[in-house]
Design a protein around this motif. Structure first.
Motif, PDB file in Angstrom:
ATOM      1  N   ALA A  15       0.710  -1.296  -0.087  1.00  0.00           N
ATOM      2  CA  ALA A  15       0.029  -0.029  -0.073  1.00  0.00           C
ATOM      3  C   ALA A  15       0.931   1.230   0.170  1.00  0.00           C
ATOM      4  O   ALA A  15       0.514   2.389   0.529  1.00  0.00           O
ATOM      5  CB  ALA A  15      -1.193   0.019   1.176  1.00  0.00           C
ATOM      6  N   CYS A  16       1.775   1.198  -0.456  1.00  0.00           N
ATOM      7  CA  CYS A  16       2.854   2.540  -0.811  1.00  0.00           C
ATOM      8  C   CYS A  16       2.115   3.701  -1.380  1.00  0.00           C
ATOM      9  O   CYS A  16       2.422   4.680  -0.727  1.00  0.00           O
ATOM     10  CB  CYS A  16       3.839   2.316  -1.708  1.00  0.00           C
ATOM     11  SG  CYS A  16       5.151   0.965  -1.059  1.00  0.00           S
ATOM     12  N   CYS A  17       1.102   3.695  -2.085  1.00  0.00           N
ATOM     13  CA  CYS A  17       0.394   4.733  -2.756  1.00  0.00           C
ATOM     14  C   CYS A  17      -0.494   5.116  -1.418  1.00  0.00           C
ATOM     15  O   CYS A  17      -1.031   6.610  -1.756  1.00  0.00           O
ATOM     16  CB  CYS A  17      -0.642   4.305  -3.771  1.00  0.00           C
ATOM     17  SG  CYS A  17      -1.575   2.927  -3.459  1.00  0.00           S
ATOM     18  N   CYS A  18      -0.759   4.653  -0.601  1.00  0.00           N
ATOM     19  CA  CYS A  18      -1.670   5.056   0.385  1.00  0.00           C
ATOM     20  C   CYS A  18      -1.047   6.390   1.474  1.00  0.00           C
ATOM     21  O   CYS A  18      -1.476   6.652   2.399  1.00  0.00           O
ATOM     22  CB  CYS A  18      -2.229   4.049   1.444  1.00  0.00           C
ATOM     23  SG  CYS A  18      -3.087   2.947   0.428  1.00  0.00           S
ATOM     24  N   ARG A  19       0.423   6.453   1.069  1.00  0.00           N
ATOM     25  CA  ARG A  19       1.208   7.418   1.741  1.00  0.00           C
ATOM     26  C   ARG A  19       1.053   8.675   0.866  1.00  0.00           C
ATOM     27  O   ARG A  19       1.658  10.053   1.373  1.00  0.00           O
ATOM     28  CB  ARG A  19       2.680   7.236   2.153  1.00  0.00           C
ATOM     29  CG  ARG A  19       2.680   6.046   2.734  1.00  0.00           C
ATOM     30  CD  ARG A  19       4.310   5.789   2.928  1.00  0.00           C
ATOM     31  NE  ARG A  19       4.385   4.613   3.745  1.00  0.00           N
ATOM     32  CZ  ARG A  19       5.484   3.989   4.021  1.00  0.00           C
ATOM     33  NH1 ARG A  19       6.531   4.415   3.213  1.00  0.00           N
ATOM     34  NH2 ARG A  19       5.785   3.135   4.719  1.00  0.00           N
ATOM     35  N   ALA A  52      -8.206  12.336   4.068  1.00  0.00           N
ATOM     36  CA  ALA A  52      -7.674  12.442   5.665  1.00  0.00           C
ATOM     37  C   ALA A  52      -6.514  11.358   5.525  1.00  0.00           C
ATOM     38  O   ALA A  52      -6.565  10.425   5.093  1.00  0.00           O
ATOM     39  CB  ALA A  52      -8.688  12.265   6.556  1.00  0.00           C
ATOM     40  N   ARG A  53      -5.272  11.856   6.271  1.00  0.00           N
ATOM     41  CA  ARG A  53      -4.047  11.147   6.606  1.00  0.00           C
ATOM     42  C   ARG A  53      -3.936  11.204   8.082  1.00  0.00           C
ATOM     43  O   ARG A  53      -4.061  12.307   8.950  1.00  0.00           O
ATOM     44  CB  ARG A  53      -2.987  11.524   5.796  1.00  0.00           C
ATOM     45  CG  ARG A  53      -3.332  11.155   4.227  1.00  0.00           C
ATOM     46  CD  ARG A  53      -1.989  11.563   3.373  1.00  0.00           C
ATOM     47  NE  ARG A  53      -1.372  12.747   3.665  1.00  0.00           N
ATOM     48  CZ  ARG A  53      -0.224  13.087   2.803  1.00  0.00           C
ATOM     49  NH1 ARG A  53       0.739  11.945   2.428  1.00  0.00           N
ATOM     50  NH2 ARG A  53       0.210  14.122   3.013  1.00  0.00           N
ATOM     51  N   ASP A  70       0.749   9.572  11.112  1.00  0.00           N
ATOM     52  CA  ASP A  70       1.697   8.813  10.603  1.00  0.00           C
ATOM     53  C   ASP A  70       1.974   9.029   9.170  1.00  0.00           C
ATOM     54  O   ASP A  70       2.978   8.373   8.425  1.00  0.00           O
ATOM     55  CB  ASP A  70       1.889   7.408  10.919  1.00  0.00           C
ATOM     56  CG  ASP A  70       0.725   6.636  10.324  1.00  0.00           C
ATOM     57  OD1 ASP A  70      -0.199   7.248   9.715  1.00  0.00           O
ATOM     58  OD2 ASP A  70       0.399   5.501  10.745  1.00  0.00           O
ATOM     59  N   GLY A  71       1.164   9.569   8.365  1.00  0.00           N
ATOM     60  CA  GLY A  71       1.098  10.153   7.048  1.00  0.00           C
ATOM     61  C   GLY A  71       0.370   9.161   5.902  1.00  0.00           C
ATOM     62  O   GLY A  71       0.252   9.255   4.989  1.00  0.00           O
ATOM     63  N   TRP A  72      -0.094   8.029   6.705  1.00  0.00           N
ATOM     64  CA  TRP A  72      -0.906   6.980   5.948  1.00  0.00           C
ATOM     65  C   TRP A  72      -2.247   7.514   5.819  1.00  0.00           C
ATOM     66  O   TRP A  72      -2.813   7.969   6.838  1.00  0.00           O
ATOM     67  CB  TRP A  72      -0.766   5.582   6.840  1.00  0.00           C
ATOM     68  CG  TRP A  72       0.366   4.957   6.532  1.00  0.00           C
ATOM     69  CD1 TRP A  72       1.586   4.969   7.367  1.00  0.00           C
ATOM     70  CD2 TRP A  72       0.832   4.130   5.598  1.00  0.00           C
ATOM     71  NE1 TRP A  72       2.499   4.326   6.968  1.00  0.00           N
ATOM     72  CE2 TRP A  72       2.195   3.777   5.921  1.00  0.00           C
ATOM     73  CE3 TRP A  72       0.376   3.409   4.350  1.00  0.00           C
ATOM     74  CZ2 TRP A  72       2.902   2.655   5.301  1.00  0.00           C
ATOM     75  CZ3 TRP A  72       0.998   2.632   3.482  1.00  0.00           C
ATOM     76  CH2 TRP A  72       2.153   2.044   4.130  1.00  0.00           C
ATOM     77  N   CYS A  73      -3.095   6.975   4.804  1.00  0.00           N
ATOM     78  CA  CYS A  73      -4.450   7.167   4.587  1.00  0.00           C
ATOM     79  C   CYS A  73      -5.330   6.713   5.656  1.00  0.00           C
ATOM     80  O   CYS A  73      -5.126   5.848   6.063  1.00  0.00           O
ATOM     81  CB  CYS A  73      -4.955   6.899   3.438  1.00  0.00           C
ATOM     82  SG  CYS A  73      -6.727   7.049   2.662  1.00  0.00           S
ATOM     83  N   TRP A 109     -11.498   8.790  -7.131  1.00  0.00           N
ATOM     84  CA  TRP A 109     -11.096   8.509  -8.507  1.00  0.00           C
ATOM     85  C   TRP A 109      -9.643   8.456  -8.948  1.00  0.00           C
ATOM     86  O   TRP A 109      -9.152   7.784  -9.632  1.00  0.00           O
ATOM     87  CB  TRP A 109     -11.781   9.612  -9.307  1.00  0.00           C
ATOM     88  CG  TRP A 109     -11.395   9.631 -10.708  1.00  0.00           C
ATOM     89  CD1 TRP A 109     -12.055   8.678 -11.549  1.00  0.00           C
ATOM     90  CD2 TRP A 109     -10.325  10.149 -11.356  1.00  0.00           C
ATOM     91  NE1 TRP A 109     -11.500   8.931 -13.040  1.00  0.00           N
ATOM     92  CE2 TRP A 109     -10.269   9.930 -12.936  1.00  0.00           C
ATOM     93  CE3 TRP A 109      -9.334  11.256 -11.107  1.00  0.00           C
ATOM     94  CZ2 TRP A 109      -9.400  10.425 -13.778  1.00  0.00           C
ATOM     95  CZ3 TRP A 109      -8.402  11.674 -11.788  1.00  0.00           C
ATOM     96  CH2 TRP A 109      -8.426  11.251 -13.355  1.00  0.00           C
ATOM     97  N   VAL A 110      -8.847   9.437  -8.052  1.00  0.00           N
ATOM     98  CA  VAL A 110      -7.358   8.976  -8.363  1.00  0.00           C
ATOM     99  C   VAL A 110      -6.954   7.627  -7.865  1.00  0.00           C
ATOM    100  O   VAL A 110      -6.118   7.331  -8.339  1.00  0.00           O
ATOM    101  CB  VAL A 110      -6.537  10.269  -7.469  1.00  0.00           C
ATOM    102  CG1 VAL A 110      -5.014   9.978  -7.248  1.00  0.00           C
ATOM    103  CG2 VAL A 110      -6.752  11.581  -8.138  1.00  0.00           C
ATOM    104  N   CYS A 111      -7.471   7.168  -6.833  1.00  0.00           N
ATOM    105  CA  CYS A 111      -7.167   6.061  -6.341  1.00  0.00           C
ATOM    106  C   CYS A 111      -7.652   4.819  -7.292  1.00  0.00           C
ATOM    107  O   CYS A 111      -6.828   3.645  -7.598  1.00  0.00           O
ATOM    108  CB  CYS A 111      -7.791   5.345  -4.985  1.00  0.00           C
ATOM    109  SG  CYS A 111      -7.069   6.720  -3.531  1.00  0.00           S
TER     110      CYS A 111
END
Length: 97
Positions: A21-25, A52-53, A56-59, A77-79
């Motif tokens: 899940a790297c994109c979730c940062r 919202a994150r 820790d920076g994660w979604c 949509w971006v996801c």
């Protein structure tokens, strides 16, 4: 298998089991209405809506136990456009792993 054959094999692909899940940062702007629950929506410094994150920076919608999206059917949509295993995905993984 010879060494030459081994060198020419493609690298293992990104799958749900090895995604991390790297994109979730990444910061995710909400450009269309997909039904993201309000508790996961924040306003950025310019008044735009973003996912919202947590501190820790994660979604905030990421389940930390499974590393899977808890709102997958209503994800932004971006996801939806950020394709697993795409160039952008692999680049993010390289930067964060």
């Amino acid at each position: 298998m010879s060494k030459i054959e081994a060198i020419n094999l493609p690298a293992p692909g990104v799958t749900c089991s090895n995604c991390h899940a790297c994109c979730c940062r990444l910061e995710v702007m909400l450009l269309t209405d997909t039904g993201v629950p309000e508790r996961f929506v924040e306003s950025d410094a310019w008044g735009g809506q973003v996912m919202a994150r947590l501190d820790d920076g994660w979604c905030a919608a990421l389940d930390r136990g499974t590393m899977m999206c808890t709102i997958y059917e209503n994800r932004p949509w971006v996801c939806r456009e950020f394709e697993m295993g795409s160039y952008e995905c692999v680049t993010e993984r390289d930067e964060h792993m």
